[in-house]
Every structure is written in structure tokens, then in C-alpha cells.
Design a protein around this motif. Structure first.
Motif, PDB file in Angstrom:
ATOM      1  N   PRO A 270      48.846  42.313  54.943  1.00  0.00           N
ATOM      2  CA  PRO A 270      48.850  41.478  53.737  1.00  0.00           C
ATOM      3  C   PRO A 270      50.114  41.751  52.913  1.00  0.00           C
ATOM      4  CG  PRO A 270      46.963  42.997  53.756  1.00  0.00           C
ATOM      5  CD  PRO A 270      47.762  43.266  54.977  1.00  0.00           C
ATOM      6  N   TRP A 271      50.602  40.717  52.267  1.00  0.00           N
ATOM      7  CA  TRP A 271      51.806  40.838  51.457  1.00  0.00           C
ATOM      8  C   TRP A 271      51.496  41.601  50.175  1.00  0.00           C
ATOM      9  CZ3 TRP A 271      53.034  38.914  46.528  1.00  0.00           C
ATOM     10  CH2 TRP A 271      54.373  39.041  46.159  1.00  0.00           C
ATOM     11  N   THR A 272      52.387  42.483  49.813  1.00  0.00           N
ATOM     12  CA  THR A 272      52.277  43.191  48.544  1.00  0.00           C
ATOM     13  C   THR A 272      53.583  42.994  47.788  1.00  0.00           C
ATOM     14  OG1 THR A 272      53.044  45.246  49.567  1.00  0.00           O
ATOM     15  CG2 THR A 272      50.673  44.957  49.385  1.00  0.00           C
ATOM     16  N   PRO A 273      53.497  42.722  46.506  1.00  0.00           N
ATOM     17  CA  PRO A 273      54.722  42.500  45.732  1.00  0.00           C
ATOM     18  C   PRO A 273      55.554  43.775  45.662  1.00  0.00           C
ATOM     19  CG  PRO A 273      52.784  42.479  44.311  1.00  0.00           C
ATOM     20  CD  PRO A 273      52.299  42.593  45.708  1.00  0.00           C
ATOM     21  N   SER A 274      56.878  43.586  45.613  1.00  0.00           N
ATOM     22  CA  SER A 274      57.768  44.742  45.582  1.00  0.00           C
ATOM     23  C   SER A 274      57.889  45.335  44.181  1.00  0.00           C
ATOM     24  CB  SER A 274      59.155  44.355  46.100  1.00  0.00           C
ATOM     25  OG  SER A 274      59.660  43.279  45.346  1.00  0.00           O
ATOM     26  N   LEU A 275      57.463  44.587  43.170  1.00  0.00           N
ATOM     27  CA  LEU A 275      57.518  45.071  41.791  1.00  0.00           C
ATOM     28  C   LEU A 275      56.122  45.082  41.187  1.00  0.00           C
ATOM     29  CD1 LEU A 275      60.595  43.017  40.513  1.00  0.00           C
ATOM     30  CD2 LEU A 275      60.580  45.389  41.255  1.00  0.00           C
TER      31      LEU A 275
ATOM     32  N   ARG B 259      53.411  44.751  37.959  1.00  0.00           N
ATOM     33  CA  ARG B 259      53.243  43.729  36.929  1.00  0.00           C
ATOM     34  C   ARG B 259      54.190  43.994  35.747  1.00  0.00           C
ATOM     35  NH1 ARG B 259      47.514  41.732  35.029  1.00  0.00           N
ATOM     36  NH2 ARG B 259      47.970  40.340  36.729  1.00  0.00           N
ATOM     37  N   GLY B 260      54.312  45.236  35.334  1.00  0.00           N
ATOM     38  CA  GLY B 260      55.199  45.596  34.221  1.00  0.00           C
ATOM     39  C   GLY B 260      56.664  45.351  34.554  1.00  0.00           C
ATOM     40  N   GLU B 261      57.046  45.680  35.781  1.00  0.00           N
ATOM     41  CA  GLU B 261      58.436  45.443  36.202  1.00  0.00           C
ATOM     42  C   GLU B 261      58.741  43.946  36.263  1.00  0.00           C
ATOM     43  OE1 GLU B 261      59.118  49.400  39.007  1.00  0.00           O
ATOM     44  OE2 GLU B 261      58.120  47.634  39.845  1.00  0.00           O
TER      45      GLU B 261
ATOM     46  N   THR C  76      59.293  42.717  32.789  1.00  0.00           N
ATOM     47  CA  THR C  76      60.627  43.103  32.314  1.00  0.00           C
ATOM     48  C   THR C  76      61.686  42.155  32.853  1.00  0.00           C
ATOM     49  OG1 THR C  76      59.975  45.427  32.162  1.00  0.00           O
ATOM     50  CG2 THR C  76      62.326  44.968  32.300  1.00  0.00           C
ATOM     51  N   VAL C  77      61.615  41.840  34.137  1.00  0.00           N
ATOM     52  CA  VAL C  77      62.569  40.910  34.746  1.00  0.00           C
ATOM     53  C   VAL C  77      62.462  39.543  34.074  1.00  0.00           C
ATOM     54  CG1 VAL C  77      63.131  39.656  36.873  1.00  0.00           C
ATOM     55  CG2 VAL C  77      62.670  42.110  36.960  1.00  0.00           C
ATOM     56  N   LEU C  78      61.247  39.073  33.864  1.00  0.00           N
ATOM     57  CA  LEU C  78      61.046  37.773  33.228  1.00  0.00           C
ATOM     58  C   LEU C  78      61.621  37.751  31.811  1.00  0.00           C
ATOM     59  CD1 LEU C  78      59.866  34.926  33.287  1.00  0.00           C
ATOM     60  CD2 LEU C  78      57.694  35.915  32.528  1.00  0.00           C
ATOM     61  N   ASN C  79      61.387  38.805  31.040  1.00  0.00           N
ATOM     62  CA  ASN C  79      61.916  38.869  29.674  1.00  0.00           C
ATOM     63  C   ASN C  79      63.441  38.882  29.670  1.00  0.00           C
ATOM     64  OD1 ASN C  79      59.429  38.798  28.414  1.00  0.00           O
ATOM     65  ND2 ASN C  79      59.195  41.022  28.471  1.00  0.00           N
TER      66      ASN C  79
END
Length: 141
Positions: free
Chosen positions: A16-21, A23-25, A28-31
Motif C-alpha cells: 500500500p502507498w504511504t505518503p512520504s511526508l 500531515r504536519g510536514e 508546512t509545504v502548503l503554507n
């Protein structure tokens, strides 16, 4: 003969795919993306023209212009570092000069402030031209 897509299918387990970042990271990228201002070479050239013009900027405008020029220099230095332009000796020298100027405070005397603004403007213009020459940026319009 079998029709396409009706033959035997082979399957194998897929992880199964797991995100590399986390939720908090990701937040931060989105902000950072939301607060990002793209480089605007035209605005930089306008500000450079204001400070290098024969008629110096008014005293009440010097602080605002200095702030904008500091921002331009910061973006240019970040672009240069990201593009590894420091390998070019002329670019490396201009990057160092830009960093030094950004660390200096705007003088209180209007005449000295104009000299400082012109140094900021000249350095921003030269660094922009050098980054265009080493193909880190396209020529500003």
C-alpha cells in the motif's frame, strides 16, 4: 485465439502507498506555497531605476524602497544558491556582496541612505544580469 484483454492475468502483491511526508510536514509545504511570491524581474528593474535615477527618491520613500530591494536581493541570492551559480566566480562575488549589503541598516542621514539604496540597486541589477548570463534566469522584461 482469445480476444485482447481476456487472457490470463498475473497478479502479485503490491505494498500500500504511504505518503512520504507527515500531515504536519504537508501543512508546512502548503503554507509555504501559499505565501510564495514568484520572482518578478520587471519590478526589480523598476526599483533599480528609481534608485539609480538622476533624481533621488524622496526621504519618506527610502525605507520602503530599501525593504523592496532587500527582498529582491534575497530572492536573487536564493535563486543563485539553488541553481549552484556560486560556481561562477563573478556570481559568487556578487552573492557575497548582496549578503553583506542586506545585513547593513539603512543610514539615518538622507544622503547616506541614497548612497546605500544605490549600492543595493546596483548590486541587484548586476546579480540579475550575471544570473541571466550563467542561465539561471531568463532576461527580465
Amino acid at each position: 485465439m482469445t480476444a485482447p484483454g481476456t487472457g490470463r492475468r498475473f497478479t502479485r502483491p503490491v505494498r500500500p502507498w504511504t505518503p512520504s511526508l507527515t500531515r504536519g510536514e504537508l501543512a508546512t509545504v502548503l503554507n509555504r506555497l501559499r505565501s510564495w511570491n514568484p520572482f518578478d524581474g520587471g519590478t526589480l528593474l523598476d526599483d533599480v531605476a528609481v534608485v539609480l535615477d538622476d533624481v533621488p527618491p524622496a526621504e519618506e520613500a527610502t525605507e520602503e524602497i530599501a525593504e523592496r530591494l532587500h527582498g529582491h536581493l534575497m530572492r536573487l541570492v536564493n535563486i543563485a544558491v539553488a541553481a549552484e551559480a556560486e560556481r561562477d566566480p563573478a556570481a559568487a562575488q556578487l552573492i557575497q556582496h548582496a549578503r553583506t549589503l542586506r545585513g547593513e541598516d539603512l543610514p539615518g542621514d538622507h544622503g547616506e541612505a541614497i548612497v546605500h539604496l544605490r549600492r543595493l540597486g546596483w548590486t541587484a541589477n548586476e546579480l540579475l544580469e550575471r544570473l541571466v548570463a550563467v542561465r539561471c534566469l531568463k532576461e527580465a522584461e
